[in-house]
Design an enzyme around this catalytic site. Sequence first.
Site, PDB file in Angstrom:
ATOM      1  N   GLY A  13       0.771  -1.241   0.000  1.00 25.78           N
ATOM      2  CA  GLY A  13       0.000   0.000   0.000  1.00 25.78           C
ATOM      3  C   GLY A  13       0.800   1.288   0.000  1.00 25.78           C
ATOM      4  O   GLY A  13       0.250   2.338   0.341  1.00 25.78           O
ATOM      5  N   VAL A  65      -4.693  -7.110  -4.048  1.00 25.39           N
ATOM      6  CA  VAL A  65      -5.012  -7.836  -2.810  1.00 25.39           C
ATOM      7  C   VAL A  65      -6.373  -8.547  -2.853  1.00 25.39           C
ATOM      8  O   VAL A  65      -6.691  -9.332  -1.959  1.00 25.39           O
ATOM      9  CB  VAL A  65      -4.943  -6.926  -1.545  1.00 25.39           C
ATOM     10  CG1 VAL A  65      -3.532  -6.394  -1.326  1.00 25.39           C
ATOM     11  CG2 VAL A  65      -5.978  -5.802  -1.595  1.00 25.39           C
ATOM     12  N   TYR A 155     -17.474   9.051   5.843  1.00 20.40           N
ATOM     13  CA  TYR A 155     -16.543   7.912   5.877  1.00 20.40           C
ATOM     14  C   TYR A 155     -17.309   6.608   5.620  1.00 20.40           C
ATOM     15  O   TYR A 155     -16.786   5.657   5.034  1.00 20.40           O
ATOM     16  CB  TYR A 155     -15.770   7.884   7.199  1.00 20.40           C
ATOM     17  CG  TYR A 155     -14.507   7.060   7.140  1.00 20.40           C
ATOM     18  CD1 TYR A 155     -13.483   7.388   6.254  1.00 20.40           C
ATOM     19  CD2 TYR A 155     -14.338   5.951   7.971  1.00 20.40           C
ATOM     20  CE1 TYR A 155     -12.321   6.625   6.200  1.00 20.40           C
ATOM     21  CE2 TYR A 155     -13.181   5.192   7.924  1.00 20.40           C
ATOM     22  CZ  TYR A 155     -12.176   5.538   7.032  1.00 20.40           C
ATOM     23  OH  TYR A 155     -11.023   4.776   6.981  1.00 20.40           O
ATOM     24  N   LYS A 162     -13.139  -0.536   8.538  1.00 19.85           N
ATOM     25  CA  LYS A 162     -12.106  -0.351   9.570  1.00 19.85           C
ATOM     26  C   LYS A 162     -12.509  -1.041  10.872  1.00 19.85           C
ATOM     27  O   LYS A 162     -11.650  -1.557  11.599  1.00 19.85           O
ATOM     28  CB  LYS A 162     -11.843   1.139   9.819  1.00 19.85           C
ATOM     29  CG  LYS A 162     -11.138   1.856   8.667  1.00 19.85           C
ATOM     30  CD  LYS A 162      -9.819   1.246   8.260  1.00 19.85           C
ATOM     31  CE  LYS A 162      -9.043   2.145   7.294  1.00 19.85           C
ATOM     32  NZ  LYS A 162      -7.862   1.461   6.741  1.00 19.85           N
ATOM     33  N   LEU A 194      -2.738  11.140  -0.773  1.00 18.26           N
ATOM     34  CA  LEU A 194      -3.437  10.796  -2.006  1.00 18.26           C
ATOM     35  C   LEU A 194      -4.802  10.178  -1.694  1.00 18.26           C
ATOM     36  O   LEU A 194      -5.799  10.439  -2.378  1.00 18.26           O
ATOM     37  CB  LEU A 194      -2.586   9.810  -2.817  1.00 18.26           C
ATOM     38  CG  LEU A 194      -3.075   9.429  -4.211  1.00 18.26           C
ATOM     39  CD1 LEU A 194      -3.119  10.651  -5.115  1.00 18.26           C
ATOM     40  CD2 LEU A 194      -2.194   8.344  -4.811  1.00 18.26           C
TER      41      LEU A 194
HETATM   42  O1  0WE Z   1      -9.209   5.482   5.097  1.00 19.30           O
HETATM   43  C1  0WE Z   1      -9.168   6.580   4.600  1.00 19.30           C
HETATM   44  C2  0WE Z   1      -9.438   6.759   3.105  1.00 19.30           C
HETATM   45  C3  0WE Z   1      -9.328   5.501   2.307  1.00 19.30           C
HETATM   46  C4  0WE Z   1      -9.924   5.610   0.927  1.00 19.30           C
HETATM   47  C5  0WE Z   1      -9.724   6.696   0.080  1.00 19.30           C
HETATM   48  C6  0WE Z   1     -10.292   6.717  -1.171  1.00 19.30           C
HETATM   49  C7  0WE Z   1     -10.171   7.889  -2.100  1.00 19.30           C
HETATM   50  C8  0WE Z   1     -10.299   7.500  -3.555  1.00 19.30           C
HETATM   51  C9  0WE Z   1     -10.690   4.552   0.479  1.00 19.30           C
HETATM   52  N1  0WE Z   1     -11.244   4.553  -0.747  1.00 19.30           N
HETATM   53  C10 0WE Z   1     -11.050   5.605  -1.576  1.00 19.30           C
HETATM   54  N2  0WE Z   1     -11.630   5.564  -2.805  1.00 19.30           N
HETATM   55  C11 0WE Z   1     -11.357   6.471  -3.790  1.00 19.30           C
HETATM   56  O2  0WE Z   1     -11.932   6.417  -4.874  1.00 19.30           O
HETATM   57  N3  0WE Z   1      -8.923   7.686   5.404  1.00 19.30           N
HETATM   58  C12 0WE Z   1      -8.734   7.489   6.819  1.00 19.30           C
HETATM   59  C13 0WE Z   1      -8.877   9.068   4.891  1.00 19.30           C
HETATM   60  C14 0WE Z   1     -10.268   9.610   4.922  1.00 19.30           C
HETATM   61  O3  0WE Z   1     -11.133   9.363   3.914  1.00 19.30           O
HETATM   62  C15 0WE Z   1     -12.332   9.941   4.262  1.00 19.30           C
HETATM   63  C16 0WE Z   1     -12.227  10.556   5.501  1.00 19.30           C
HETATM   64  C17 0WE Z   1     -10.901  10.347   5.930  1.00 19.30           C
HETATM   65  C18 0WE Z   1     -10.307  10.804   7.218  1.00 19.30           C
HETATM   66  C19 0WE Z   1     -13.541   9.946   3.562  1.00 19.30           C
HETATM   67  C20 0WE Z   1     -14.625  10.608   4.105  1.00 19.30           C
HETATM   68  C21 0WE Z   1     -14.530  11.221   5.341  1.00 19.30           C
HETATM   69  C22 0WE Z   1     -13.331  11.222   6.037  1.00 19.30           C
END
Ligand code: 0WE
Length: 264
Positions: A13, A65, A155, A162, A194
């Site tokens: 990752g 994965v 989220y 998670k 990113l």
């Molecule tokens: O776990 C994460 C984000 C993981 C993630 C990010 C993306 C962006 C692009 C999973 N899937 C995608 N799919 C995509 O197409 N975080 C902890 C960061 C995060 O993401 C959020 C957060 C936070 C903090 C989304 C909404 C609200 C808060």
Amino acid sequence: MGLMSGKKGIIFGVSNQRGIGYAIAKALYDEGADIAFTYAGDVMKSRVTPLAESMSSRLITSCDVTSDADLDRVTAEFKDQYGVCDFIIHAVAFANRTDLEGDFSTVSRAGWNTAMDVSAYSFVAIANRFKPLLGEQASLVALSYLGGERSVPNYNIMGVAKAALEASVRYLAAEFGPLGARVNAISAGPVKTLAAKGISGFDILLKVNAARAPMKRNVTLTEVGNAGLYLCSDLASGVTGEVHHVDCGYHSIATSREDARILG
Ligand code: 0WE
């Protein structure tokens, strides 16, 4: 003698130089770790390869994965190149963009399954395959977020994934403990990476977290990297089944002084 000298492991990752995966890899490398890297797809290959080469990596390989065949191949490649595995970092997560906004209840079965497969099941599938390769004091570390414990706007399905990941950490810790291996998660505060790019309201979330956190700021990539180093090193030899918050204390407060002032 570095904290990680003589230790060999793999990180899933890493995306670019500004990600949490890279921050942990760098912290481990700087203490002498020998690290294998995986990437998902050709775009990631071109980004990850120079970073892995800068850490003199002996194995840089592709890994989807969600593919059992890929996980089998990567495990075999690691075994051939390194023999023993002392640490595994899981910094992989994905949900469809459309499932990271709006109402949680609109998530589709397919969207649910994708997020759970990529972000939670993959950790268990990797742990199972690497189990026979684990060294005497091996450490497995997954990346989580507070949205797995409490609802955070947008989220959504990632929060459910998670929660599953954190529960998996506890079950894996119970299973792997007798082998001498530890399994933990880092629950990092929000960082502009990113993975956060283009997420609606992310800048506001960063502001809210900094304003309410006991330390009145957001966590840095270096701080998350150092927490990864601690959990992978023998400094954490008595720590397993833990979700370690690295978030400037945000998780520990219910009401901040600012909230009390604004609404009081
Ligand atoms: O776990 C994460 C984000 C993981 C993630 C990010 C993306 C962006 C692009 C999973 N899937 C995608 N799919 C995509 O197409 N975080 C902890 C960061 C995060 O993401 C959020 C957060 C936070 C903090 C989304 C909404 C609200 C808060």
